[in-house]
Design a protein around this motif. Structure first.
Motif, PDB file in Angstrom:
ATOM      1  N   ASN A 276      -5.440   7.436   5.950  1.00  0.00           N
ATOM      2  CA  ASN A 276      -6.085   7.066   4.676  1.00  0.00           C
ATOM      3  C   ASN A 276      -5.271   7.489   3.462  1.00  0.00           C
ATOM      4  N   SER A 277      -4.672   8.692   3.499  1.00  0.00           N
ATOM      5  CA  SER A 277      -3.965   9.147   2.288  1.00  0.00           C
ATOM      6  C   SER A 277      -2.728   8.286   2.029  1.00  0.00           C
ATOM      7  N   SER A 278      -2.061   7.813   3.088  1.00  0.00           N
ATOM      8  CA  SER A 278      -0.896   6.925   2.889  1.00  0.00           C
ATOM      9  C   SER A 278      -1.338   5.602   2.274  1.00  0.00           C
ATOM     10  N   VAL A 279      -2.455   5.094   2.753  1.00  0.00           N
ATOM     11  CA  VAL A 279      -2.938   3.803   2.240  1.00  0.00           C
ATOM     12  C   VAL A 279      -3.328   3.947   0.762  1.00  0.00           C
ATOM     13  N   GLU A 280      -3.985   5.083   0.418  1.00  0.00           N
ATOM     14  CA  GLU A 280      -4.368   5.299  -0.987  1.00  0.00           C
ATOM     15  C   GLU A 280      -3.132   5.442  -1.866  1.00  0.00           C
ATOM     16  N   LYS A 281      -2.077   6.087  -1.323  1.00  0.00           N
ATOM     17  CA  LYS A 281      -0.823   6.257  -2.088  1.00  0.00           C
ATOM     18  C   LYS A 281      -0.177   4.878  -2.326  1.00  0.00           C
ATOM     19  N   LEU A 282      -0.259   4.022  -1.315  1.00  0.00           N
ATOM     20  CA  LEU A 282       0.300   2.668  -1.444  1.00  0.00           C
ATOM     21  C   LEU A 282      -0.421   1.916  -2.575  1.00  0.00           C
ATOM     22  N   ILE A 283      -1.726   2.072  -2.607  1.00  0.00           N
ATOM     23  CA  ILE A 283      -2.521   1.428  -3.662  1.00  0.00           C
ATOM     24  C   ILE A 283      -2.100   1.962  -5.030  1.00  0.00           C
ATOM     25  N   GLU A 284      -1.927   3.285  -5.104  1.00  0.00           N
ATOM     26  CA  GLU A 284      -1.536   3.918  -6.382  1.00  0.00           C
ATOM     27  C   GLU A 284      -0.161   3.407  -6.842  1.00  0.00           C
ATOM     28  N   LEU A 285       0.773   3.285  -5.893  1.00  0.00           N
ATOM     29  CA  LEU A 285       2.133   2.844  -6.238  1.00  0.00           C
ATOM     30  C   LEU A 285       2.167   1.403  -6.736  1.00  0.00           C
ATOM     31  N   LEU A 286       1.333   0.538  -6.128  1.00  0.00           N
ATOM     32  CA  LEU A 286       1.429  -0.899  -6.431  1.00  0.00           C
ATOM     33  C   LEU A 286       0.302  -1.417  -7.324  1.00  0.00           C
ATOM     34  N   ASN A 287      -0.552  -0.513  -7.713  1.00  0.00           N
ATOM     35  CA  ASN A 287      -1.743  -0.820  -8.497  1.00  0.00           C
ATOM     36  C   ASN A 287      -1.507  -1.818  -9.635  1.00  0.00           C
ATOM     37  N   ASP A 288      -0.528  -1.546 -10.494  1.00  0.00           N
ATOM     38  CA  ASP A 288      -0.344  -2.401 -11.672  1.00  0.00           C
ATOM     39  C   ASP A 288       0.856  -3.335 -11.518  1.00  0.00           C
ATOM     40  N   LYS A 289       1.315  -3.535 -10.272  1.00  0.00           N
ATOM     41  CA  LYS A 289       2.520  -4.354 -10.061  1.00  0.00           C
ATOM     42  C   LYS A 289       2.134  -5.746  -9.563  1.00  0.00           C
ATOM     43  N   ASN A 290       2.969  -6.727  -9.939  1.00  0.00           N
ATOM     44  CA  ASN A 290       2.765  -8.065  -9.400  1.00  0.00           C
ATOM     45  C   ASN A 290       3.532  -8.123  -8.082  1.00  0.00           C
ATOM     46  N   ALA A 291       2.876  -7.732  -7.017  1.00  0.00           N
ATOM     47  CA  ALA A 291       3.575  -7.575  -5.733  1.00  0.00           C
ATOM     48  C   ALA A 291       2.673  -8.032  -4.597  1.00  0.00           C
ATOM     49  N   HIS A 292       3.281  -8.206  -3.455  1.00  0.00           N
ATOM     50  CA  HIS A 292       2.528  -8.593  -2.268  1.00  0.00           C
ATOM     51  C   HIS A 292       2.901  -7.624  -1.139  1.00  0.00           C
ATOM     52  N   VAL A 293       1.938  -7.293  -0.309  1.00  0.00           N
ATOM     53  CA  VAL A 293       2.238  -6.396   0.818  1.00  0.00           C
ATOM     54  C   VAL A 293       2.089  -7.177   2.126  1.00  0.00           C
ATOM     55  N   ASN A 294       3.169  -7.172   2.907  1.00  0.00           N
ATOM     56  CA  ASN A 294       3.125  -7.755   4.255  1.00  0.00           C
ATOM     57  C   ASN A 294       2.919  -6.623   5.247  1.00  0.00           C
ATOM     58  N   LEU A 295       1.721  -6.506   5.761  1.00  0.00           N
ATOM     59  CA  LEU A 295       1.498  -5.496   6.797  1.00  0.00           C
ATOM     60  C   LEU A 295       1.986  -6.082   8.113  1.00  0.00           C
ATOM     61  N   ILE A 296       2.698  -5.287   8.888  1.00  0.00           N
ATOM     62  CA  ILE A 296       3.288  -5.818  10.124  1.00  0.00           C
ATOM     63  C   ILE A 296       2.815  -5.005  11.326  1.00  0.00           C
ATOM     64  N   ARG A 297       2.300  -5.726  12.269  1.00  0.00           N
ATOM     65  CA  ARG A 297       2.000  -5.055  13.553  1.00  0.00           C
ATOM     66  C   ARG A 297       3.344  -4.797  14.221  1.00  0.00           C
ATOM     67  N   LEU A 298       3.630  -3.566  14.536  1.00  0.00           N
ATOM     68  CA  LEU A 298       4.956  -3.183  15.033  1.00  0.00           C
ATOM     69  C   LEU A 298       5.259  -3.838  16.385  1.00  0.00           C
ATOM     70  N   ASN A 299       6.442  -4.411  16.485  1.00  0.00           N
ATOM     71  CA  ASN A 299       6.865  -4.998  17.759  1.00  0.00           C
ATOM     72  C   ASN A 299       7.405  -3.909  18.689  1.00  0.00           C
ATOM     73  N   GLU A 300       7.131  -4.067  19.940  1.00  0.00           N
ATOM     74  CA  GLU A 300       7.645  -3.097  20.919  1.00  0.00           C
ATOM     75  C   GLU A 300       9.108  -3.404  21.187  1.00  0.00           C
ATOM     76  N   ILE A 301       9.979  -2.403  21.071  1.00  0.00           N
ATOM     77  CA  ILE A 301      11.347  -2.613  21.544  1.00  0.00           C
ATOM     78  C   ILE A 301      11.739  -1.464  22.451  1.00  0.00           C
ATOM     79  N   GLU A 302      12.615  -1.796  23.366  1.00  0.00           N
ATOM     80  CA  GLU A 302      13.057  -0.828  24.360  1.00  0.00           C
ATOM     81  C   GLU A 302      13.626   0.422  23.678  1.00  0.00           C
TER      82      GLU A 302
END
Ligand code: SF4
Length: 341
Positions: free
Chosen positions: A265-291
């Protein structure tokens, strides 16, 4: 020397120096853009190929391909010096996309990525980057005028902005009217966040889409995922992205691969704080498994919770489906030794 490294004006100069009339440059350019050899065109004098024997015209070939679902194809290319790189073709109903590599290997050594695991070998030239687009366009039935590829993402092996000059030449050549005439708006550069180069790119007048691999809201944690974070602080990356937006009018996207470490939760809230006033988009990615990968992803449920939290706060965000993952062709899975598998 590779003819595909040249823009139209440079090609015309070479053509004239070889003693041919300038209009032959148009015919040769069309041959190059169709990724054809001298033997595949009939509108040039027979001795033309010998005049250009000091130039390479087809700098890479496909030596293997893997087909996944939904028409996704991963290609293994061999370069003239026998180095191997990969690329992925991703069909979609809004247009077909090709993901291209910009370096053989990568210096950045991001923990979640296969491309940097074997280290860095060399930069690709602008012509070698362009050749990946032209060859796949040809295979998929496209021509120079009637393209089968409408979008290009610089998201294969290599950090594009670490190969700055060749990548900028590639962008100019592929978008040139006498080139493939592909709109820069249909091209996306994915970077791990090289602040100096983002600011430089903002001044080029090339309005490409920029996506930044953020992956953490904490500089110390980010360093563990992405060693380059030691020299590029998050606050400076976001300021550079804002500058890019103000200079180009292109909204910057942030890639955020959801790991156990950055999804609390604290990382997600920090992300919100960082991008709050920015014209930006967030691509959340489900991590791919690699060897051999040490970083662990989070559940689908947690991914959706984070997506909802961002959207509810008014931050534009999407959760990316891992198109291409079944052929290990999704972001962070391209490498240069696919043939050894
Ligand atoms: S994610 Fe990009 S910058 Fe990082 S190692 Fe992989 S190719 Fe290089």
């Amino acid at each position: 020397m590779n003819l595909l490294d040249l823009n139209y004006e440079q090609l015309k100069e070479v053509v004239v120096k070889k003693g041919l009339p300038a209009y032959r440059a148009d015919q040769i350019m069309d041959m190059l853009l169709c990724y054809k050899d001298w033997s595949e065109v009939s509108n040039l004098p027979k001795n033309t190929s010998s005049l250009f024997s000091d130039y390479c015209i087809l700098p890479l070939e496909i030596i293997n391909e893997f087909k996944g679902g939904n028409g996704v194809v991963k290609f293994l290319y061999k370069l003239q010096d026998n180095h191997l790189i990969e690329g992925v073709y991703l069909p979609n109903n809004y247009g077909n996309t090709i993901c291209v590599s910009t370096q053989v290997g990568c210096k950045m050594r991001c923990a979640f990525c296969a491309s940097g695991k074997d280290g860095f070998m060399r930069n690709l030239t602008s012509g070698e980057i362009l050749a990946q687009v032209l060859l796949v366009n040809k295979i998929m039935g496209g021509t120079s005028k009637n393209r089968a590829i409408s979008n290009v993402v610089l998201m294969g092996s290599g950090e594009p902005l670490d190969n700055y000059d060749h990548v900028v030449s590639f962008l100019k050549n592929i978008s040139a009217k006498r080139g493939l005439n592909l709109s820069l708006r249909n091209i996306t550069i994915s970077t791990c966040g090289l602040v100096k180069q983002i600011n430089k790119l903002a001044k080029e007048g090339l309005n490409v889409t920029l996506t930044i691999s953020l992956h953490s809201t904490d500089d110390e944690k980010r360093k563990k995922l992405m060693p380059i974070a030691s020299a590029n602080k998050i606050i400076d990356i976001i300021a550079a992205a804002d500058n890019y937006y103000k200079s180009t009018g292109r909204r910057v996207s942030y890639e955020y691969a959801l790991t156990e470490e950055n999804s609390d939760n604290s990382s997600v809230e920090k992300l919100i704080e960082l991008l709050n006033d920015k014209n930006a988009h967030v691509n959340l990615i489900r991590l791919n498994e690699i060897e051999g990968q040490e970083v662990r992803g989070v559940s689908e449920r947690r991914s959706i919770e984070i997506l909802d939290r961002l959207n509810n706060f008014g931050i534009s965000a999407t959760l990316r489906r891992s198109l291409g993952s079944e052929v290990e062709g999704a972001c962070g899975q391209l490498k240069n030794h696919f043939a050894k598998k």
